[in-house]
Enzyme design. Structure first.
Site, PDB file in Angstrom:
ATOM      1  CG  HIS A 188      -2.023   0.705   1.336  1.00 18.47           C
ATOM      2  ND1 HIS A 188      -2.131   2.065   1.506  1.00 18.47           N
ATOM      3  CD2 HIS A 188      -3.290   0.173   0.715  1.00 18.47           C
ATOM      4  CE1 HIS A 188      -2.991   2.818   1.034  1.00 18.47           C
ATOM      5  NE2 HIS A 188      -4.341   2.027   0.848  1.00 18.47           N
ATOM      6  CG  ASP A 195      -8.542  -4.270  -2.928  1.00 18.48           C
ATOM      7  OD1 ASP A 195      -9.769  -4.005  -2.241  1.00 18.48           O
ATOM      8  OD2 ASP A 195      -7.491  -3.526  -3.613  1.00 18.48           O
TER       9      ASP A 195
HETATM   10  N1  CMC Z   1       3.971  -7.765  -4.687  1.00 15.06           N
HETATM   11  C1  CMC Z   1       5.218  -7.458  -4.958  1.00 15.06           C
HETATM   12  N2  CMC Z   1       5.912  -6.679  -4.757  1.00 15.06           N
HETATM   13  C2  CMC Z   1       5.615  -5.573  -4.813  1.00 15.06           C
HETATM   14  C3  CMC Z   1       4.166  -5.374  -4.518  1.00 15.06           C
HETATM   15  C4  CMC Z   1       3.397  -7.038  -4.816  1.00 15.06           C
HETATM   16  N3  CMC Z   1       2.070  -6.400  -4.303  1.00 15.06           N
HETATM   17  N4  CMC Z   1       3.886  -4.700  -3.669  1.00 15.06           N
HETATM   18  C5  CMC Z   1       5.297  -3.301  -4.321  1.00 15.06           C
HETATM   19  N5  CMC Z   1       6.325  -4.833  -3.980  1.00 15.06           N
HETATM   20  C6  CMC Z   1       7.249  -4.108  -4.352  1.00 15.06           C
HETATM   21  C7  CMC Z   1       7.201  -3.276  -5.608  1.00 15.06           C
HETATM   22  O1  CMC Z   1       8.252  -3.989  -6.071  1.00 15.06           O
HETATM   23  C8  CMC Z   1       9.062  -2.325  -5.309  1.00 15.06           C
HETATM   24  O2  CMC Z   1      10.108  -2.920  -4.994  1.00 15.06           O
HETATM   25  P1  CMC Z   1      11.868  -2.586  -5.172  1.00 15.06           P
HETATM   26  O3  CMC Z   1      11.423  -1.173  -4.457  1.00 15.06           O
HETATM   27  O4  CMC Z   1      12.286  -3.844  -5.408  1.00 15.06           O
HETATM   28  O5  CMC Z   1      11.422  -1.834  -6.684  1.00 15.06           O
HETATM   29  C9  CMC Z   1       8.455  -2.311  -3.457  1.00 15.06           C
HETATM   30  O6  CMC Z   1       7.312  -2.888  -3.553  1.00 15.06           O
HETATM   31  C10 CMC Z   1       7.901  -0.872  -3.426  1.00 15.06           C
HETATM   32  O7  CMC Z   1       6.108  -0.773  -4.121  1.00 15.06           O
HETATM   33  P2  CMC Z   1       6.304   0.457  -5.254  1.00 15.06           P
HETATM   34  O8  CMC Z   1       4.786  -0.392  -6.564  1.00 15.06           O
HETATM   35  O9  CMC Z   1       6.488   1.701  -5.342  1.00 15.06           O
HETATM   36  O10 CMC Z   1       4.778   1.208  -4.092  1.00 15.06           O
HETATM   37  P3  CMC Z   1       3.359   1.948  -4.991  1.00 15.06           P
HETATM   38  O11 CMC Z   1       3.461   2.699  -3.456  1.00 15.06           O
HETATM   39  O12 CMC Z   1       4.203   3.158  -5.673  1.00 15.06           O
HETATM   40  O13 CMC Z   1       2.404   0.870  -4.938  1.00 15.06           O
HETATM   41  C11 CMC Z   1      -0.048  -0.611  -4.383  1.00 15.06           C
HETATM   42  C12 CMC Z   1       1.080   0.878  -4.020  1.00 15.06           C
HETATM   43  C13 CMC Z   1      -0.856  -0.692  -3.467  1.00 15.06           C
HETATM   44  C14 CMC Z   1      -0.254  -0.336  -6.049  1.00 15.06           C
HETATM   45  C15 CMC Z   1       1.119  -1.797  -5.075  1.00 15.06           C
HETATM   46  O14 CMC Z   1       1.505  -2.310  -3.347  1.00 15.06           O
HETATM   47  C16 CMC Z   1       0.465  -2.848  -5.642  1.00 15.06           C
HETATM   48  O15 CMC Z   1       0.824  -3.118  -6.448  1.00 15.06           O
HETATM   49  N6  CMC Z   1       0.274  -4.257  -4.758  1.00 15.06           N
HETATM   50  C17 CMC Z   1      -0.115  -4.533  -5.799  1.00 15.06           C
HETATM   51  C18 CMC Z   1      -2.109  -3.767  -5.857  1.00 15.06           C
HETATM   52  C19 CMC Z   1      -3.123  -4.024  -4.957  1.00 15.06           C
HETATM   53  O16 CMC Z   1      -2.885  -5.069  -4.044  1.00 15.06           O
HETATM   54  N7  CMC Z   1      -3.527  -2.448  -4.686  1.00 15.06           N
HETATM   55  C20 CMC Z   1      -4.756  -2.278  -3.942  1.00 15.06           C
HETATM   56  C21 CMC Z   1      -4.015  -1.238  -2.609  1.00 15.06           C
HETATM   57  S1  CMC Z   1      -5.008  -1.381  -1.376  1.00 15.06           S
HETATM   58  C22 CMC Z   1      -7.138  -0.883  -1.905  1.00 15.06           C
HETATM   59  C23 CMC Z   1      -6.665   0.436  -2.914  1.00 15.06           C
HETATM   60  O17 CMC Z   1      -6.322   1.557  -1.952  1.00 15.06           O
HETATM   61  O18 CMC Z   1      -7.090   0.540  -4.170  1.00 15.06           O
END
Ligand code: CMC
Length: 429
Positions: free
Chosen positions: A307, A364
């Site tokens: 998140h 989720d």
């Molecule tokens: N599985 C594997 N790796 C992950 C995941 C995941 N679910 N989420 C983040 N990471 C890794 C990402 O690859 C990155 O690694 P590195 O630093 O080595 O490049 C690190 O963790 C930071 O991730 P980010 O993508 O830069 O984080 P963000 O804040 O931009 O994205 C997120 C947040 C929710 C989009 C992401 O965690 C994600 O894609 N999660 C899966 C989708 C999901 O469950 N979304 C629902 C969010 S909660 C409900 C809502 O409010 O929508």
């Protein structure tokens, strides 16, 4: 509203120092107000994904992502989840205080009396392909409300538009589903509560009534409460941005629905269940899946994990994990998907990849297991999120319009394209 603190932050650039006011929120959050920075220094700030930028002051929802705290209007989510109802929470978000008994009764009555859809409007669903995903159908239907109802341009019309949206959203959602399975729509029934009415419209047919299980209706009500607001997330920021052009409320909410559909946002709940089913059907092993999710050459992500704001357990996921067990026991469904989810969580939370990145289950991760257990079709999961998030979007829209800082949203950019160059006519390129 919190007062600005007396502090200033100093930025030194190119030999000059700029004093920037520091504002403080009611929970001690601090922010540097950079509004005058460009005019004084020519500098803008760059923050892709707005991970470190406050777009507004808001008195609606407070999150402490480090401590896993979520409060609506100061009330902890755990207390609202235990004692409240969705319509009570909707009122709280919209108007700032818990409603009195009389206020809640009037609000509930108003909503109950606006659940029907105009027959001409209803035909809109007939023109959508049967296999369309219900999210764009819902977005199109909500935008189309602005073709049937007048612009919300005074307090009275705004109130009516808010009531209509809350009242008609479950009907729109159920009609989108009925259309997709080729059944005629089921009209709302005024003697049913908000969630029971939705379940009735989803599952009753002209041939057979549907007896709503109060446990299922209660579980749904809880899910809606947990989704009701989450401050400046992607869809809410979209609502504020679109609404800041003074676009119609219905069109503005439709834009929020479109933003929510994406798999990185609300669409994750559908992806989680698809992931759990894939693990159950094909791979059979949570470990194999997690290996892929950690592999940088693989685009697989552990859906429902991670998140932008929570760097600890999402309090909504904690409530839902507990609820899952009770609901599955009560409705007698299979617990296989819940077991896979719990196994994934257990491994991930002791794996250095997830621990170092502070990736925990989000809302989720467990919501889909409950939706599945209570019989909601998988492609409707994100529509359920939409029904829940609706009062939050509207509350943020109402707050924005009354904000003394209100301006049309218009971010800047750092241009990285070609410098000025001369046009080359066709044939000479
Ligand atoms: N599985 C594997 N790796 C992950 C995941 C995941 N679910 N989420 C983040 N990471 C890794 C990402 O690859 C990155 O690694 P590195 O630093 O080595 O490049 C690190 O963790 C930071 O991730 P980010 O993508 O830069 O984080 P963000 O804040 O931009 O994205 C997120 C947040 C929710 C989009 C992401 O965690 C994600 O894609 N999660 C899966 C989708 C999901 O469950 N979304 C629902 C969010 S909660 C409900 C809502 O409010 O929508």
């Amino acid at each position: 509203m919190a007062d600005a603190s007396q502090d200033t932050a100093q930025l030194t650039y190119d030999g000059k120092t700029y004093n920037l006011p520091v504002v403080e929120g009611s929970e001690g959050e601090r922010a540097i107000d950079i509004r005058t920075l460009r005019a004084e220094s020519g500098l803008i700030t760059l923050d892709p994904g707005f991970g470190n930028s406050g777009s507004c002051r808001s008195a609606i929802t407070y999150i402490d992502g480090e401590k896993g705290i979520l409060r609506y209007r100061g009330y902890p989510i755990e207390e609202l989840a235990s004692h409240s109802t969705f319509l009570e929470v909707a009122w709280l978000l919209l108007y700032g205080e818990l409603p009195s008994e009389a206020e809640l009764a009037t609000f509930t009555d108003e909503i109950t009396r606006h659940t029907m859809l105009h027959e001409d409007y209803r035909r809109l669903f007939d023109f959508m392909p049967k296999n369309a995903h219900p999210m764009p159908v819902a977005a199109a239907a909500v935008a189309a409300l602005s073709t049937f109802y007048r612009e919300a341009d005074n307090e009275d019309r705004i109130h009516r538009a808010v009531v209509r949206l809350l009242a008609k959203m479950p009907t729109i959602a159920a009609y989108a589903y009925k259309h997709s399975i080729g059944q005629p729509p089921t009209y709302p029934k005024n003697d049913l509560g908000y969630c029971s009415n939705f379940l009735h419209m989803m599952y009753a047919t002209p041939c057979e009534p549907y007896a709503v299980d109060p446990v299922v209706a209660k579980a749904l009500d809880l899910l809606l409460i947990l989704h009701a607001d989450h401050e400046q997330n992607c869809s809410t920021s979209t609502v504020r941005l679109v609404g800041s052009s003074l676009s119609s409320l219905f069109a503005t909410i439709a834009s929020g629905i479109s933003a929510l559909w994406g798999p990185l946002h609300g669409g994750a709940n559908q992806k989680v269940i698809e992931m759990l089913e894939r693990i159950a059907d094909e791979e059979g092993s949570a470990d194999v899946f997690l290996k892929k999710a950690k592999d940088k050459d693989d685009t697989t992500r552990l859906m429902g994990f991670g998140h932008r704001v929570y760097k600890s357990y999402d309090p909504r996921a904690a409530i839902l994990k507990e609820t899952c067990k009770g609901v599955i026991e009560r409705v007698g469904g299979s617990s296989q998907l819940l077991e896979i989810a719990m196994r994934l969580e257990e491994i991930a939370l002791s794996d250095s990849y997830f621990v170092e990145r502070k990736l925990y289950p989000n809302v989720d991760f467990y919501s889909g297991v409950i939706y599945k257990a209570i019989g909601i079709p998988v492609n409707m999961f994100t529509v359920m999120f939409t029904m829940g998030r609706l009062p939050g979007w509207i509350a943020q829209w109402l707050e924005m319009r009354k904000d003394s800082d209100f301006r049309i949203g218009r971010p800047r950019q750092v241009y990285t394209g070609s410098a000025k160059r001369a046009y080359v006519p066709l044939g000479k390129r």
